[in-house]
Write an enzyme that holds these catalytic residues in place. Structure first.
Site, PDB file in Angstrom:
ATOM      1  N   GLY A 284     -60.331 -29.504 -11.318  1.00  0.00           N
ATOM      2  CA  GLY A 284     -60.854 -28.828 -10.415  1.00  0.00           C
ATOM      3  C   GLY A 284     -59.668 -27.685  -9.741  1.00  0.00           C
ATOM      4  O   GLY A 284     -59.111 -27.463 -10.498  1.00  0.00           O
ATOM      5  N   GLU A 285     -60.062 -27.561  -8.437  1.00  0.00           N
ATOM      6  CA  GLU A 285     -58.918 -26.592  -7.950  1.00  0.00           C
ATOM      7  C   GLU A 285     -58.302 -27.402  -6.603  1.00  0.00           C
ATOM      8  O   GLU A 285     -58.892 -27.784  -5.948  1.00  0.00           O
ATOM      9  CB  GLU A 285     -59.508 -25.337  -7.580  1.00  0.00           C
ATOM     10  CG  GLU A 285     -58.748 -24.599  -6.687  1.00  0.00           C
ATOM     11  CD  GLU A 285     -57.233 -24.074  -7.371  1.00  0.00           C
ATOM     12  OE1 GLU A 285     -57.198 -23.901  -8.409  1.00  0.00           O
ATOM     13  OE2 GLU A 285     -56.268 -24.239  -6.629  1.00  0.00           O
ATOM     14  N   SER A 286     -57.097 -27.774  -6.841  1.00  0.00           N
ATOM     15  CA  SER A 286     -56.449 -28.605  -5.868  1.00  0.00           C
ATOM     16  C   SER A 286     -56.372 -28.136  -4.502  1.00  0.00           C
ATOM     17  O   SER A 286     -56.470 -28.614  -3.294  1.00  0.00           O
ATOM     18  CB  SER A 286     -55.083 -29.003  -6.309  1.00  0.00           C
ATOM     19  OG  SER A 286     -54.175 -27.792  -6.403  1.00  0.00           O
TER      20      SER A 286
ATOM     21  N   CYS B 203     -55.322 -33.752 -13.664  1.00  0.00           N
ATOM     22  CA  CYS B 203     -54.997 -32.252 -13.367  1.00  0.00           C
ATOM     23  C   CYS B 203     -54.949 -32.060 -12.020  1.00  0.00           C
ATOM     24  O   CYS B 203     -53.969 -32.437 -11.287  1.00  0.00           O
ATOM     25  CB  CYS B 203     -56.252 -31.447 -14.057  1.00  0.00           C
ATOM     26  SG  CYS B 203     -55.458 -30.060 -14.431  1.00  0.00           S
TER      27      CYS B 203
ATOM     28  N   ARG C 289     -47.856 -26.502  -9.840  1.00  0.00           N
ATOM     29  CA  ARG C 289     -49.245 -25.943 -10.234  1.00  0.00           C
ATOM     30  C   ARG C 289     -49.399 -25.149 -11.274  1.00  0.00           C
ATOM     31  O   ARG C 289     -48.071 -24.383 -11.245  1.00  0.00           O
ATOM     32  CB  ARG C 289     -49.935 -25.581  -8.914  1.00  0.00           C
ATOM     33  CG  ARG C 289     -50.482 -26.488  -8.055  1.00  0.00           C
ATOM     34  CD  ARG C 289     -51.157 -25.749  -6.856  1.00  0.00           C
ATOM     35  NE  ARG C 289     -52.565 -25.140  -6.983  1.00  0.00           N
ATOM     36  CZ  ARG C 289     -52.763 -24.021  -6.557  1.00  0.00           C
ATOM     37  NH1 ARG C 289     -51.716 -22.938  -6.133  1.00  0.00           N
ATOM     38  NH2 ARG C 289     -53.680 -23.388  -7.173  1.00  0.00           N
TER      39      ARG C 289
ATOM     40  N   ILE D 162     -55.744 -27.608 -18.905  1.00  0.00           N
ATOM     41  CA  ILE D 162     -56.629 -26.422 -18.559  1.00  0.00           C
ATOM     42  C   ILE D 162     -55.947 -26.161 -17.306  1.00  0.00           C
ATOM     43  O   ILE D 162     -56.053 -26.770 -16.358  1.00  0.00           O
ATOM     44  CB  ILE D 162     -58.073 -26.979 -18.395  1.00  0.00           C
ATOM     45  CG1 ILE D 162     -58.643 -27.300 -19.787  1.00  0.00           C
ATOM     46  CG2 ILE D 162     -58.706 -25.799 -17.834  1.00  0.00           C
ATOM     47  CD1 ILE D 162     -59.928 -28.013 -19.438  1.00  0.00           C
ATOM     48  N   ARG D 163     -55.211 -24.820 -17.345  1.00  0.00           N
ATOM     49  CA  ARG D 163     -54.459 -24.220 -16.213  1.00  0.00           C
ATOM     50  C   ARG D 163     -53.835 -25.700 -15.439  1.00  0.00           C
ATOM     51  O   ARG D 163     -53.898 -25.923 -14.309  1.00  0.00           O
ATOM     52  CB  ARG D 163     -55.381 -23.874 -15.017  1.00  0.00           C
ATOM     53  CG  ARG D 163     -56.002 -22.473 -15.583  1.00  0.00           C
ATOM     54  CD  ARG D 163     -56.668 -21.489 -14.512  1.00  0.00           C
ATOM     55  NE  ARG D 163     -57.859 -22.529 -14.275  1.00  0.00           N
ATOM     56  CZ  ARG D 163     -58.106 -22.720 -12.944  1.00  0.00           C
ATOM     57  NH1 ARG D 163     -56.990 -22.611 -11.956  1.00  0.00           N
ATOM     58  NH2 ARG D 163     -59.053 -23.543 -12.529  1.00  0.00           N
TER      59      ARG D 163
ATOM     60  N   HIS E 145     -56.811 -33.776 -19.668  1.00  0.00           N
ATOM     61  CA  HIS E 145     -58.229 -34.128 -19.241  1.00  0.00           C
ATOM     62  C   HIS E 145     -58.500 -35.165 -20.298  1.00  0.00           C
ATOM     63  O   HIS E 145     -59.389 -34.801 -21.254  1.00  0.00           O
ATOM     64  CB  HIS E 145     -59.041 -33.007 -19.183  1.00  0.00           C
ATOM     65  CG  HIS E 145     -58.845 -32.289 -18.121  1.00  0.00           C
ATOM     66  ND1 HIS E 145     -59.712 -32.357 -16.719  1.00  0.00           N
ATOM     67  CD2 HIS E 145     -58.344 -30.855 -17.935  1.00  0.00           C
ATOM     68  CE1 HIS E 145     -59.316 -31.315 -16.053  1.00  0.00           C
ATOM     69  NE2 HIS E 145     -58.457 -30.798 -16.536  1.00  0.00           N
TER      70      HIS E 145
ATOM     71  N   GLU F 205     -61.125 -37.252 -20.118  1.00  0.00           N
ATOM     72  CA  GLU F 205     -62.526 -37.205 -20.159  1.00  0.00           C
ATOM     73  C   GLU F 205     -63.257 -36.242 -21.320  1.00  0.00           C
ATOM     74  O   GLU F 205     -64.325 -36.324 -21.307  1.00  0.00           O
ATOM     75  CB  GLU F 205     -62.999 -36.892 -18.883  1.00  0.00           C
ATOM     76  CG  GLU F 205     -63.299 -35.771 -18.041  1.00  0.00           C
ATOM     77  CD  GLU F 205     -61.794 -35.162 -17.713  1.00  0.00           C
ATOM     78  OE1 GLU F 205     -60.899 -35.681 -17.836  1.00  0.00           O
ATOM     79  OE2 GLU F 205     -61.772 -33.984 -17.326  1.00  0.00           O
TER      80      GLU F 205
HETATM   81  N1  GLN Z   1     -54.984 -25.173 -11.636  1.00  0.00           N
HETATM   82  C1  GLN Z   1     -55.606 -26.355 -10.774  1.00  0.00           C
HETATM   83  C2  GLN Z   1     -54.921 -26.603  -9.472  1.00  0.00           C
HETATM   84  O1  GLN Z   1     -54.030 -26.061  -9.170  1.00  0.00           O
HETATM   85  C3  GLN Z   1     -56.043 -27.424 -11.626  1.00  0.00           C
HETATM   86  C4  GLN Z   1     -56.824 -27.172 -12.861  1.00  0.00           C
HETATM   87  C5  GLN Z   1     -57.388 -28.566 -13.306  1.00  0.00           C
HETATM   88  O2  GLN Z   1     -57.661 -29.256 -12.603  1.00  0.00           O
HETATM   89  N2  GLN Z   1     -57.998 -28.058 -14.570  1.00  0.00           N
HETATM   90  O3  GLN Z   1     -55.668 -27.134  -8.667  1.00  0.00           O
END
Ligand code: GLN
Length: 178
Positions: free
Chosen positions: A30-32, A62, A91, A120-121, A157, A159
């Site tokens: 997600g987005e931390s 992630c 990050r 993913i990112r 990931h 999953e």
């Molecule tokens: N870039 C996101 C973050 O900084 C992490 C991306 C992800 O969970 N796929 O939280």
């Protein structure tokens, strides 16, 4: 959901009281920075830190790995983590050019078959402290999976593949802690 497929009784946890009902926790991607803000706003950050300190198994993927890291680089202003893993994580470590990619990783602890990893990112672990242990490393030397006691973290990931060995390992931690 992977945990149910592996036979676990998995439920979503959003509120502090729901945390009391579980023996382990997966913190997903997600987005931390958003997870951090919401977890503090909804009062679950402190109880979660207490459970982590008490030995509850947690698997972070992630953004979840970022939440478990003791130190984060390139965090947004004021961003905090739950901590627990003795690592320094950066990050978005793979930049814009290469923000999503897939690769195969050799992870001897999980058996001979390489793990297909989807990034993913993703963050990368830049320092592994003495309490933590690197499970997987990219060819450039950056660590992308770590373990410390009952805490497990991957920058990728699992999953999103059909290889559930990391989730199975998390469930082993849960069984051992019970
Ligand atoms: N870039 C996101 C973050 O900084 C992490 C991306 C992800 O969970 N796929 O939280």
């Amino acid at each position: 959901m992977v945990l149910r497929e592996l036979g676990a009784d998995a439920v979503p946890v959003r509120r502090p009281t729901e945390l009391d009902d579980v023996a382990g926790l997966v913190i997903p991607g997600g987005e931390s920075s958003v997870m951090d803000k919401l977890s503090r706003t909804f009062g679950i950050a402190e109880p979660l830190k207490a459970r982590i300190a008490a030995g509850m198994p947690v698997y972070g993927t992630c953004a979840g790995l970022i939440m478990l890291a003791d130190t984060v680089r390139d965090a947004i202003e004021g961003q905090q983590t739950l901590g627990g893993l003795d690592v320094v994580v950066r990050r978005n470590a793979f930049g814009n050019q290469n923000d999503s990619f897939e690769t195969d990783l050799d992870i001897p602890e999980l058996g001979e078959k390489p793990v297909h990893a989807v990034f993913i990112r993703a963050p990368a672990v830049e320092e592994v402290g003495p309490a933590a242990h690197a499970l997987a490393t990219l060819p450039d030397g950056r660590v992308v999976a770590v373990e410390q006691g009952a805490l497990l973290g991957t920058a990728f990931h699992p999953e999103m593949t059909d290889d559930y060995r990391f989730h199975a390992r998390f469930l082993e931690h849960v069984a051992a802690a019970a």
